[in-house]
Enzyme design. Sequence first.
Site, PDB file in Angstrom:
ATOM      1  N   CYS A  32     -55.749 -93.910   3.010  1.00  0.00           N
ATOM      2  CA  CYS A  32     -56.034 -93.759   4.432  1.00  0.00           C
ATOM      3  C   CYS A  32     -55.542 -95.018   5.137  1.00  0.00           C
ATOM      4  O   CYS A  32     -55.714 -96.129   4.644  1.00  0.00           O
ATOM      5  CB  CYS A  32     -57.513 -93.565   4.762  1.00  0.00           C
ATOM      6  SG  CYS A  32     -58.187 -92.051   4.094  1.00  0.00           S
ATOM      7  N   ARG A  36     -50.038 -94.480   3.227  1.00  0.00           N
ATOM      8  CA  ARG A  36     -51.384 -94.556   2.660  1.00  0.00           C
ATOM      9  C   ARG A  36     -52.057 -93.190   2.582  1.00  0.00           C
ATOM     10  O   ARG A  36     -53.163 -93.072   2.045  1.00  0.00           O
ATOM     11  CB  ARG A  36     -52.259 -95.501   3.498  1.00  0.00           C
ATOM     12  CG  ARG A  36     -51.698 -96.895   3.612  1.00  0.00           C
ATOM     13  CD  ARG A  36     -52.615 -97.756   4.416  1.00  0.00           C
ATOM     14  NE  ARG A  36     -53.837 -98.018   3.683  1.00  0.00           N
ATOM     15  CZ  ARG A  36     -53.994 -99.013   2.823  1.00  0.00           C
ATOM     16  NH1 ARG A  36     -53.014 -99.853   2.603  1.00  0.00           N
ATOM     17  NH2 ARG A  36     -55.130 -99.171   2.197  1.00  0.00           N
ATOM     18  N   TRP A  52     -55.933 -89.540   3.677  1.00  0.00           N
ATOM     19  CA  TRP A  52     -55.723 -88.986   2.343  1.00  0.00           C
ATOM     20  C   TRP A  52     -57.079 -88.412   1.944  1.00  0.00           C
ATOM     21  O   TRP A  52     -58.043 -89.156   1.778  1.00  0.00           O
ATOM     22  CB  TRP A  52     -55.277 -90.080   1.364  1.00  0.00           C
ATOM     23  CG  TRP A  52     -54.930 -89.549   0.010  1.00  0.00           C
ATOM     24  CD1 TRP A  52     -53.756 -88.958  -0.376  1.00  0.00           C
ATOM     25  CD2 TRP A  52     -55.764 -89.538  -1.152  1.00  0.00           C
ATOM     26  NE1 TRP A  52     -53.815 -88.589  -1.695  1.00  0.00           N
ATOM     27  CE2 TRP A  52     -55.032 -88.934  -2.190  1.00  0.00           C
ATOM     28  CE3 TRP A  52     -57.061 -89.977  -1.416  1.00  0.00           C
ATOM     29  CZ2 TRP A  52     -55.549 -88.765  -3.477  1.00  0.00           C
ATOM     30  CZ3 TRP A  52     -57.582 -89.807  -2.700  1.00  0.00           C
ATOM     31  CH2 TRP A  52     -56.821 -89.214  -3.718  1.00  0.00           C
ATOM     32  N   ASN A  70     -61.941 -95.743   5.667  1.00  0.00           N
ATOM     33  CA  ASN A  70     -61.149 -95.676   4.441  1.00  0.00           C
ATOM     34  C   ASN A  70     -62.081 -96.020   3.298  1.00  0.00           C
ATOM     35  O   ASN A  70     -62.758 -97.043   3.355  1.00  0.00           O
ATOM     36  CB  ASN A  70     -59.992 -96.686   4.510  1.00  0.00           C
ATOM     37  CG  ASN A  70     -59.213 -96.784   3.216  1.00  0.00           C
ATOM     38  OD1 ASN A  70     -59.232 -95.858   2.404  1.00  0.00           O
ATOM     39  ND2 ASN A  70     -58.524 -97.892   3.024  1.00  0.00           N
ATOM     40  N   GLY A  71     -62.122 -95.169   2.278  1.00  0.00           N
ATOM     41  CA  GLY A  71     -62.994 -95.433   1.133  1.00  0.00           C
ATOM     42  C   GLY A  71     -63.877 -94.229   0.885  1.00  0.00           C
ATOM     43  O   GLY A  71     -63.578 -93.121   1.351  1.00  0.00           O
ATOM     44  N   GLU A 116     -42.050 -92.906 -17.776  1.00  0.00           N
ATOM     45  CA  GLU A 116     -41.697 -93.170 -16.386  1.00  0.00           C
ATOM     46  C   GLU A 116     -40.785 -92.072 -15.825  1.00  0.00           C
ATOM     47  O   GLU A 116     -40.966 -91.623 -14.686  1.00  0.00           O
ATOM     48  CB  GLU A 116     -41.030 -94.554 -16.288  1.00  0.00           C
ATOM     49  CG  GLU A 116     -40.482 -94.908 -14.924  1.00  0.00           C
ATOM     50  CD  GLU A 116     -41.500 -94.856 -13.773  1.00  0.00           C
ATOM     51  OE1 GLU A 116     -42.713 -94.801 -14.028  1.00  0.00           O
ATOM     52  OE2 GLU A 116     -41.055 -94.845 -12.605  1.00  0.00           O
ATOM     53  N   LYS A 157     -41.610 -89.564 -12.642  1.00  0.00           N
ATOM     54  CA  LYS A 157     -40.782 -89.391 -11.432  1.00  0.00           C
ATOM     55  C   LYS A 157     -40.480 -87.908 -11.224  1.00  0.00           C
ATOM     56  O   LYS A 157     -40.540 -87.419 -10.098  1.00  0.00           O
ATOM     57  CB  LYS A 157     -39.466 -90.176 -11.538  1.00  0.00           C
ATOM     58  CG  LYS A 157     -39.588 -91.682 -11.416  1.00  0.00           C
ATOM     59  CD  LYS A 157     -39.994 -92.195 -10.067  1.00  0.00           C
ATOM     60  CE  LYS A 157     -41.440 -92.509  -9.937  1.00  0.00           C
ATOM     61  NZ  LYS A 157     -42.080 -93.558 -10.643  1.00  0.00           N
ATOM     62  N   GLU A 178     -43.800 -86.041 -10.063  1.00  0.00           N
ATOM     63  CA  GLU A 178     -44.391 -86.315  -8.747  1.00  0.00           C
ATOM     64  C   GLU A 178     -43.508 -85.924  -7.584  1.00  0.00           C
ATOM     65  O   GLU A 178     -44.018 -85.590  -6.526  1.00  0.00           O
ATOM     66  CB  GLU A 178     -44.874 -87.763  -8.627  1.00  0.00           C
ATOM     67  CG  GLU A 178     -43.825 -88.813  -8.661  1.00  0.00           C
ATOM     68  CD  GLU A 178     -44.402 -90.232  -8.676  1.00  0.00           C
ATOM     69  OE1 GLU A 178     -45.477 -90.470  -8.123  1.00  0.00           O
ATOM     70  OE2 GLU A 178     -43.744 -91.103  -9.267  1.00  0.00           O
ATOM     71  N   HIS A 224     -45.769 -83.390 -34.085  1.00  0.00           N
ATOM     72  CA  HIS A 224     -47.222 -83.375 -34.281  1.00  0.00           C
ATOM     73  C   HIS A 224     -47.909 -82.467 -33.263  1.00  0.00           C
ATOM     74  O   HIS A 224     -49.114 -82.572 -33.061  1.00  0.00           O
ATOM     75  CB  HIS A 224     -47.781 -84.795 -34.216  1.00  0.00           C
ATOM     76  CG  HIS A 224     -47.254 -85.679 -35.303  1.00  0.00           C
ATOM     77  ND1 HIS A 224     -47.564 -85.478 -36.636  1.00  0.00           N
ATOM     78  CD2 HIS A 224     -46.397 -86.731 -35.267  1.00  0.00           C
ATOM     79  CE1 HIS A 224     -46.935 -86.386 -37.366  1.00  0.00           C
ATOM     80  NE2 HIS A 224     -46.213 -87.155 -36.555  1.00  0.00           N
ATOM     81  N   LYS A 252     -49.362 -93.893  -1.281  1.00  0.00           N
ATOM     82  CA  LYS A 252     -48.728 -95.074  -1.867  1.00  0.00           C
ATOM     83  C   LYS A 252     -49.748 -96.097  -2.349  1.00  0.00           C
ATOM     84  O   LYS A 252     -49.523 -96.781  -3.331  1.00  0.00           O
ATOM     85  CB  LYS A 252     -47.808 -95.705  -0.814  1.00  0.00           C
ATOM     86  CG  LYS A 252     -47.026 -96.877  -1.307  1.00  0.00           C
ATOM     87  CD  LYS A 252     -45.575 -96.504  -1.543  1.00  0.00           C
ATOM     88  CE  LYS A 252     -44.790 -97.534  -2.286  1.00  0.00           C
ATOM     89  NZ  LYS A 252     -44.386 -97.062  -3.621  1.00  0.00           N
TER      90      LYS A 252
HETATM   91  C1  F6R Z   1     -45.651 -93.590  -9.530  1.00  0.00           C
HETATM   92  C2  F6R Z   1     -46.459 -94.403  -8.657  1.00  0.00           C
HETATM   93  C3  F6R Z   1     -47.843 -94.736  -9.070  1.00  0.00           C
HETATM   94  C4  F6R Z   1     -48.093 -96.236  -8.897  1.00  0.00           C
HETATM   95  C5  F6R Z   1     -49.581 -96.527  -9.161  1.00  0.00           C
HETATM   96  C6  F6R Z   1     -49.895 -98.004  -9.052  1.00  0.00           C
HETATM   97  O1  F6R Z   1     -44.389 -93.394  -8.992  1.00  0.00           O
HETATM   98  O2  F6R Z   1     -46.038 -94.800  -7.601  1.00  0.00           O
HETATM   99  O3  F6R Z   1     -48.099 -94.326 -10.364  1.00  0.00           O
HETATM  100  O4  F6R Z   1     -47.277 -96.917  -9.774  1.00  0.00           O
HETATM  101  O5  F6R Z   1     -50.369 -95.828  -8.241  1.00  0.00           O
HETATM  102  O6  F6R Z   1     -49.679 -98.482  -7.762  1.00  0.00           O
HETATM  103  P1  F6R Z   1     -49.520-100.032  -7.493  1.00  0.00           P
HETATM  104  O7  F6R Z   1     -48.308-100.478  -8.225  1.00  0.00           O
HETATM  105  O8  F6R Z   1     -49.401-100.144  -6.013  1.00  0.00           O
HETATM  106  O9  F6R Z   1     -50.753-100.679  -8.027  1.00  0.00           O
END
Ligand code: F6R
Length: 599
Positions: free
Chosen positions: A2, A28, A87, A113-114, A477, A481, A484, A500, A594
């Site tokens: 948020c 956010r 959010w 927020n929270g 990783e 990607k 998401e 397995h 984010k």
């Molecule tokens: C994946 C992604 C998330 C962040 C995770 C940690 O693409 O963006 O998995 O890596 O939420 O976020 P930070 O790095 O901001 O602590």
Amino acid sequence: MCGIFGYIGKRSDATDIVFKGIKTLEYRGYDSWGVGIIPNAPTSSRKAGLRGATTKGIVVEKQIGKIGDAKLHNPPASSLAIAHTRWATHGGITQANAHPHLDCTGNIAVIHNGIIENYDTLKKQLSNKHTYVSETDSEVAVHMIEEKMKALPFSEAVRQTFLACTGSNALVAINAHSDEIVAIRNGSPLVVGYGDNEQFIGSDAAGLLPYTKTVHFLEDNEMAILTKEKISIKDVQTNREKCVVPKTLDQTMQTVSKNGFATFMEKELNEQPDIIHKISLERAHSEKLTEAIHKARGTYLIGCGSAYYACLAGTYLFSTIAKRHINATVASEFTFQEDFINEKSLVIALSQSGETMDIIDAVKRAKTKGATIASIVNVEGSTLWRISDLPIPCGAGPEVSVASTKDLIAKLSHLIALSYGLAGMQNEGSIVLKKAALETRRVIFNKKRIVYLATQFIKKEHIFIVGRGLSYPATLEIAMKIKEISYIHAEGMAAGELKHGTLALVEKETPCIVLAPNDETYGANIAAAMELRARGAIIIGISHTHNAVFDHYIEVADCGPASIIPTIVVGQFLALAIATKKGLDPDKPRNLAKSVTVK
Ligand code: F6R
């Protein structure tokens, strides 16, 4: 999560200011947005009205979805406004659940927020006297302020309301009858910005930068009262005024334009070669961390999501290059593995935002046990940055796209430099990173092949990615990607684990990406590719050499341990191309945000 933005001051376009402010904070959360305005000329302007406006003292407009190109409808002249981008946690994505929330009279508004963990109990205490129009936890705060204002001045009512709420929260309240913004934080970030006869508040400093560089990051349990002329900071427990020295941000104003690219993600992927190259030239950061590791008895890497995968990669890099053991744990699980943390421990927290609640929580607990906290953080001045003993700037530059890309690549570059530094081979570290920067540039230049391959994947339900050793975190990783931003189920795993269990899911034409760099894992990775192909899988090999088992091949030249970098970059472009072909917005994947500031 948020985003919060507020303005009070000399200008009469407060609505525009806060609306622009939440646009910069949309990373956010983008489930819904809303503004709350106290009009300068109440009668006439309020009659003209905004869509969704109340006829009471505070005018509100709320909309579901991303702010995007949305416009406000007839905003009245105003010198006091707040705005929020949501959010969703409690209550679905509806207009009623969007913030700001109003009290029963329409004269008090709250953005939050929270999570107010005890909202249900508080709501029950008040429900016979107040009408609730949303399903959120946040709305309870505004009714509680309304109730307390029967006996208390506004700011005191907000303070006491905040004290009654449990959980990690940032609360901002306005009242049509007083020219002030009252804000309190415990856990969720808030920063106030000082201007000349105008003051600002936001969830992060970036939104304030167009107006002021003089800021104060609220500490936990600090309350800010903003009037046109000044900002007072108080201790929320004692209600005593605190003397704080504002900071001057040294960040030059960073543009958030796409620089001609179709999306922020594409722009950020293209910035990666320069970032890797820049880190290859740095020495001081890895020297500081090396010293801290040498002093410590037990080093722990923690992070969430992609940052955790960087931690996992760190364990392989430390082992193969520096011949050292390092622990890697998902930050939200660290609490359950922290019994051996003591004053000799070193915790290295990796984070892009520096606001991820699971990380902040784990770090605070480790601090109470006396551990030294180092961090590699992209957002300087963030909460993690401020609570670390040794904060190292990640140096990726502002990352706008929600999926972490260039920050992850920068973290891997730092960890490679650090591993070589620990082994006393800084020059070698610099050389492999320079190679990786060049190879990443070449991969990007030749991305047509990756884009072509994406067409094969858009209708697929599952994609598997396998590799061993340092390629294992790369598989995780790449899968992340793809999941998401393209919403295809993708699973990364250690190649040895396939047989397995997961092999049961592989059938004719299941796409399987095999990572086979030029290291000791090559033979075993090719064997895994054979096993997959025997079950009808389509094999996409990412390797320094074209093996006959690959149906499709993407070349990544050998850069030693730094090959993990261009390998992941191939995965990033693949994910981006699938998302683009599916017509999805890679910058704002559904359900995500984010900055994950809730647990
Ligand atoms: C994946 C992604 C998330 C962040 C995770 C940690 O693409 O963006 O998995 O890596 O939420 O976020 P930070 O790095 O901001 O602590």
